[in-house]
Design a protein around this motif. Sequence first.
Motif, mmCIF file in Angstrom:
data_model
loop_
_atom_site.group_PDB
_atom_site.id
_atom_site.type_symbol
_atom_site.label_atom_id
_atom_site.label_comp_id
_atom_site.label_asym_id
_atom_site.label_seq_id
_atom_site.Cartn_x
_atom_site.Cartn_y
_atom_site.Cartn_z
ATOM 1 N N GLN A 22 0.850 -1.195 0.000
ATOM 2 C CA GLN A 22 0.000 0.000 0.000
ATOM 3 C C GLN A 22 0.886 1.246 0.000
ATOM 4 O OE1 GLN A 22 -2.810 -0.059 3.191
ATOM 5 N NE2 GLN A 22 -3.946 1.693 2.428
ATOM 6 N N THR A 32 11.606 8.530 1.597
ATOM 7 C CA THR A 32 12.774 7.939 0.930
ATOM 8 C C THR A 32 12.338 7.129 -0.294
ATOM 9 O OG1 THR A 32 13.694 7.749 3.141
ATOM 10 C CG2 THR A 32 14.932 6.685 1.390
ATOM 11 N N ASP A 71 15.691 6.145 10.509
ATOM 12 C CA ASP A 71 14.546 5.251 10.618
ATOM 13 C C ASP A 71 14.986 4.040 11.430
ATOM 14 O OD1 ASP A 71 11.862 4.459 9.797
ATOM 15 O OD2 ASP A 71 12.883 2.898 8.668
HETATM 16 N N1 LIG Z 1 4.406 2.067 1.507
HETATM 17 C C1 LIG Z 1 4.954 1.706 2.656
HETATM 18 N N2 LIG Z 1 4.406 0.741 3.407
HETATM 19 C C2 LIG Z 1 4.954 0.370 4.554
HETATM 20 N N3 LIG Z 1 6.076 0.906 5.054
HETATM 21 C C3 LIG Z 1 6.669 1.879 4.351
HETATM 22 C C4 LIG Z 1 6.154 2.326 3.118
HETATM 23 N N4 LIG Z 1 6.967 3.270 2.649
HETATM 24 C C5 LIG Z 1 7.952 3.426 3.521
HETATM 25 N N5 LIG Z 1 7.787 2.596 4.547
HETATM 26 C C6 LIG Z 1 8.652 2.474 5.750
HETATM 27 O O1 LIG Z 1 8.382 3.597 6.560
HETATM 28 C C7 LIG Z 1 9.525 3.934 7.299
HETATM 29 C C8 LIG Z 1 9.780 5.432 7.222
HETATM 30 O O2 LIG Z 1 10.161 5.773 5.924
HETATM 31 P P1 LIG Z 1 11.160 6.984 5.628
HETATM 32 O O3 LIG Z 1 12.382 6.853 6.449
HETATM 33 O O4 LIG Z 1 11.331 7.086 4.182
HETATM 34 O O5 LIG Z 1 10.296 8.194 6.188
HETATM 35 P P2 LIG Z 1 10.525 9.760 5.991
HETATM 36 O O6 LIG Z 1 9.231 10.339 5.572
HETATM 37 O O7 LIG Z 1 11.693 9.986 5.115
HETATM 38 O O8 LIG Z 1 10.828 10.182 7.477
HETATM 39 P P3 LIG Z 1 11.699 11.448 8.006
HETATM 40 O O9 LIG Z 1 10.906 12.666 7.689
HETATM 41 O O10 LIG Z 1 11.817 11.193 9.450
HETATM 42 O O11 LIG Z 1 12.979 11.405 7.272
HETATM 43 C C9 LIG Z 1 10.656 3.094 6.750
HETATM 44 O O12 LIG Z 1 10.895 2.021 7.625
HETATM 45 C C10 LIG Z 1 10.115 2.582 5.439
HETATM 46 O O13 LIG Z 1 10.660 1.336 5.104
#
Ligand SMILES: Nc1ncnc2c1ncn2[C@@H]1O[C@H](COP(=O)(O)OP(=O)(O)OP(=O)(O)O)[C@@H](O)[C@H]1O
Length: 707
Positions: free
Chosen positions: A148, A177, A480
């Motif tokens: 999702q 990311t 993360d």
């Molecule tokens: N579609 C998804 N479904 C489930 N988990 C996800 C999905 N996309 C990302 N994740 C997981 O969510 C977590 C957070 O992702 P990410 O580090 O990219 O967040 P971010 O928005 O960059 O956060 P920050 O602003 O703190 O940098 C990671 O463990 C990633 O693997």
Amino acid sequence: MTQETEDDIQLNINIGGDHLFLEAKERRGAVRGNRRIKVRRTGNLKASENLEHKHSGGSEKKTNVISQEVKFTEQQHHRNIHHAVGKTADPLSTGVISSLFKNNPEIPKIDRMKVDTVKEEVFSTKFLQDLPLHPFMISSLTQQGFSQLTTVQMMAIPHLLLGRDALIKSQTGSGKTLAYSIPIIQRLQEITPHTKRTDGPLAVIIVPTRELALQSFETFQKLVKPFSWIVPGCLTGGEKRKAEKARIRKGINILVCTPGRLIDHIQHTNSLTLDKVKYLVLDEADRLLELGYEKDVSQIVAALHQQEHHQTVLLSATLSPGVEWLAGMSLQNPERIYASPEESSRNKKDDFVAQESKSDFVIPVNLKQHFVITPCKLRLVTLISFLLGKQKSKGKPCKMIVFLSTQDSVQFHYMLLKFLSSTTISNDKNDVNVDDLSQFQIFQLHGQMDHKERTAAFQKFSKTCSGVLLCTDVASRGLDLPKVEWIVQYTTLGSTTDYIHRVGRTARVGSMGNALLFLMPSETGYIKVLNENKISLEEVAMSDLLKPLLLLVHSMPQFTDTKRQTPHTVEEAATFLQNVCENHVHHNSDMKSLAIKAFQSFVRAYSTYPTSLKSIFHVKNLHLGHLAKSFALREAPSHMSGIQVKPAVKRKKHQDRLQPQSKKKRMQEMSEFSGGIVSSSKKRKEIIIYFPGEYLCSSEFLDRDIY
Ligand SMILES: Nc1ncnc2c1ncn2[C@@H]1O[C@H](COP(=O)(O)OP(=O)(O)OP(=O)(O)O)[C@@H](O)[C@H]1O
């Protein structure tokens, strides 16, 4: 009640209700010669009490109970209690008493403000299959547990696949990311014939810290699994430049790096050519600018702009006016992608200017935020008690991150907790094994650690199921770390942006999380600042956080040692623990010097709060004697090495010289963000710190990193 008299009795002072009971118990063993009195206090203090004095006298086994009523004046009473607590509270018989619960400022009552928080849905209604992605990419991601799409992914990926520039904002832990990396891999794998390593960098990802670089690099490694011809690489400094040069020569297609290190290679590595770069990502864009990297970042952007058009993406959970400036210079007709519906509709208007005051702060809905007001003297024991309580709660230790203000402070607390968790506290008479503290693992992360240590700590904490990571703000952005349940801000940096990123290390991608902010009574105005920025916190009472200490102390075998009285109240347990810490620091020169450095750096950092927050966080509000206690010191280090003491009379004359370092300037000093290219001949500078009270203190500070 004659404590001054040498006697062979043990007095247990039990203040219950209106009565003060003095219980005199025969000490084990023969009674002879000079006799000592041991006193124990339980219950709540009352000003005037009736006294019942039970006395077991002499060497006889039978107990004589003498009951008499004694009226105390308030002063006498306090003197007696002070004496009693002091005797009990000194577990290792140094004769030094830690009167933690006296002369503390009152804890003010906080009026709750109604806060309209801004909400953002984490997940969208769309799935990976809804996107025009390579089937191998979809199946590989699905196998990794992603199917999702998050809101930001659903909004951003289609735009980025079209090659458009974008400014992306979504809450912490919302999957930014993958939002930028999936389109890059999709586009790179489409290139025919297949790209070769020798093509060099086709995508450049710039992030503010080494750990974040490593993390993003690992994401790319997973994404390229079905497309083995695409080679990601990570350049962060710390590693020998020669080794990095060799890897560049071999060929890297996706370059994940910190800005300083990239500039270093642009200038010194001939084999690095950026003329084929098609994608530039600036993650945590506002942080990159905050760290004083405008020049580096704009140099990189300018270098890439000489090539034909490429796609540029800026991302963060928070935006600042600086990002708007950067967007202006680096993006062409960008799409503004804001995951919160309120901001998204507002930003459809062209006149939007991203300013901290206008930009909404979004906190994950599953994050429970708390604050505790703790008098300065009680900070250390409250922190330890809280950590221990959480590690032991429900028999299942959890994973926690504690943010401290400086590297020295991290090191000091790390060493102290390590000592409490794994060592035997010894004195000439007894070995005291604090074995209940040995249940949890402790980690540290800060810029003074060498690259290897730092990477190892980060990876170990990433993988562990429980433990406490003590760190500076270096761990606040983008990291993360799975399954972190609690974020503790032992000191706040002041800005709401920093607050958001720190607490954002938990409650990621829809999971539950908790945050606790420590404030001193003089700092409670900060709650209003957060409330005004749509951040709502619940108060927890310090007494509640201290409760686990009593249980813990009771379960420690050394406290049931017959020669030692078991603390019966939270106050006694806290005082005991404080004394254990103070004794350790006092008798260990390395620890003492660490504690002094930590104290000094704390004061330095405290003097650098922005002007707008000076009414809340001002160095003159710090009571240095009380602050010393929070570093397990028995006196403020103004009397010790490292700080010159000048007569108070000169204070006014020097007032104008007090120029707190600006945050930006301070950040520029931070080598861990620099990628290791900051010149070692950095100039030593002197700033003057005005300590409240009588002393004017001066010290050389800026040759050390704060974070
Ligand atoms: N579609 C998804 N479904 C489930 N988990 C996800 C999905 N996309 C990302 N994740 C997981 O969510 C977590 C957070 O992702 P990410 O580090 O990219 O967040 P971010 O928005 O960059 O956060 P920050 O602003 O703190 O940098 C990671 O463990 C990633 O693997």
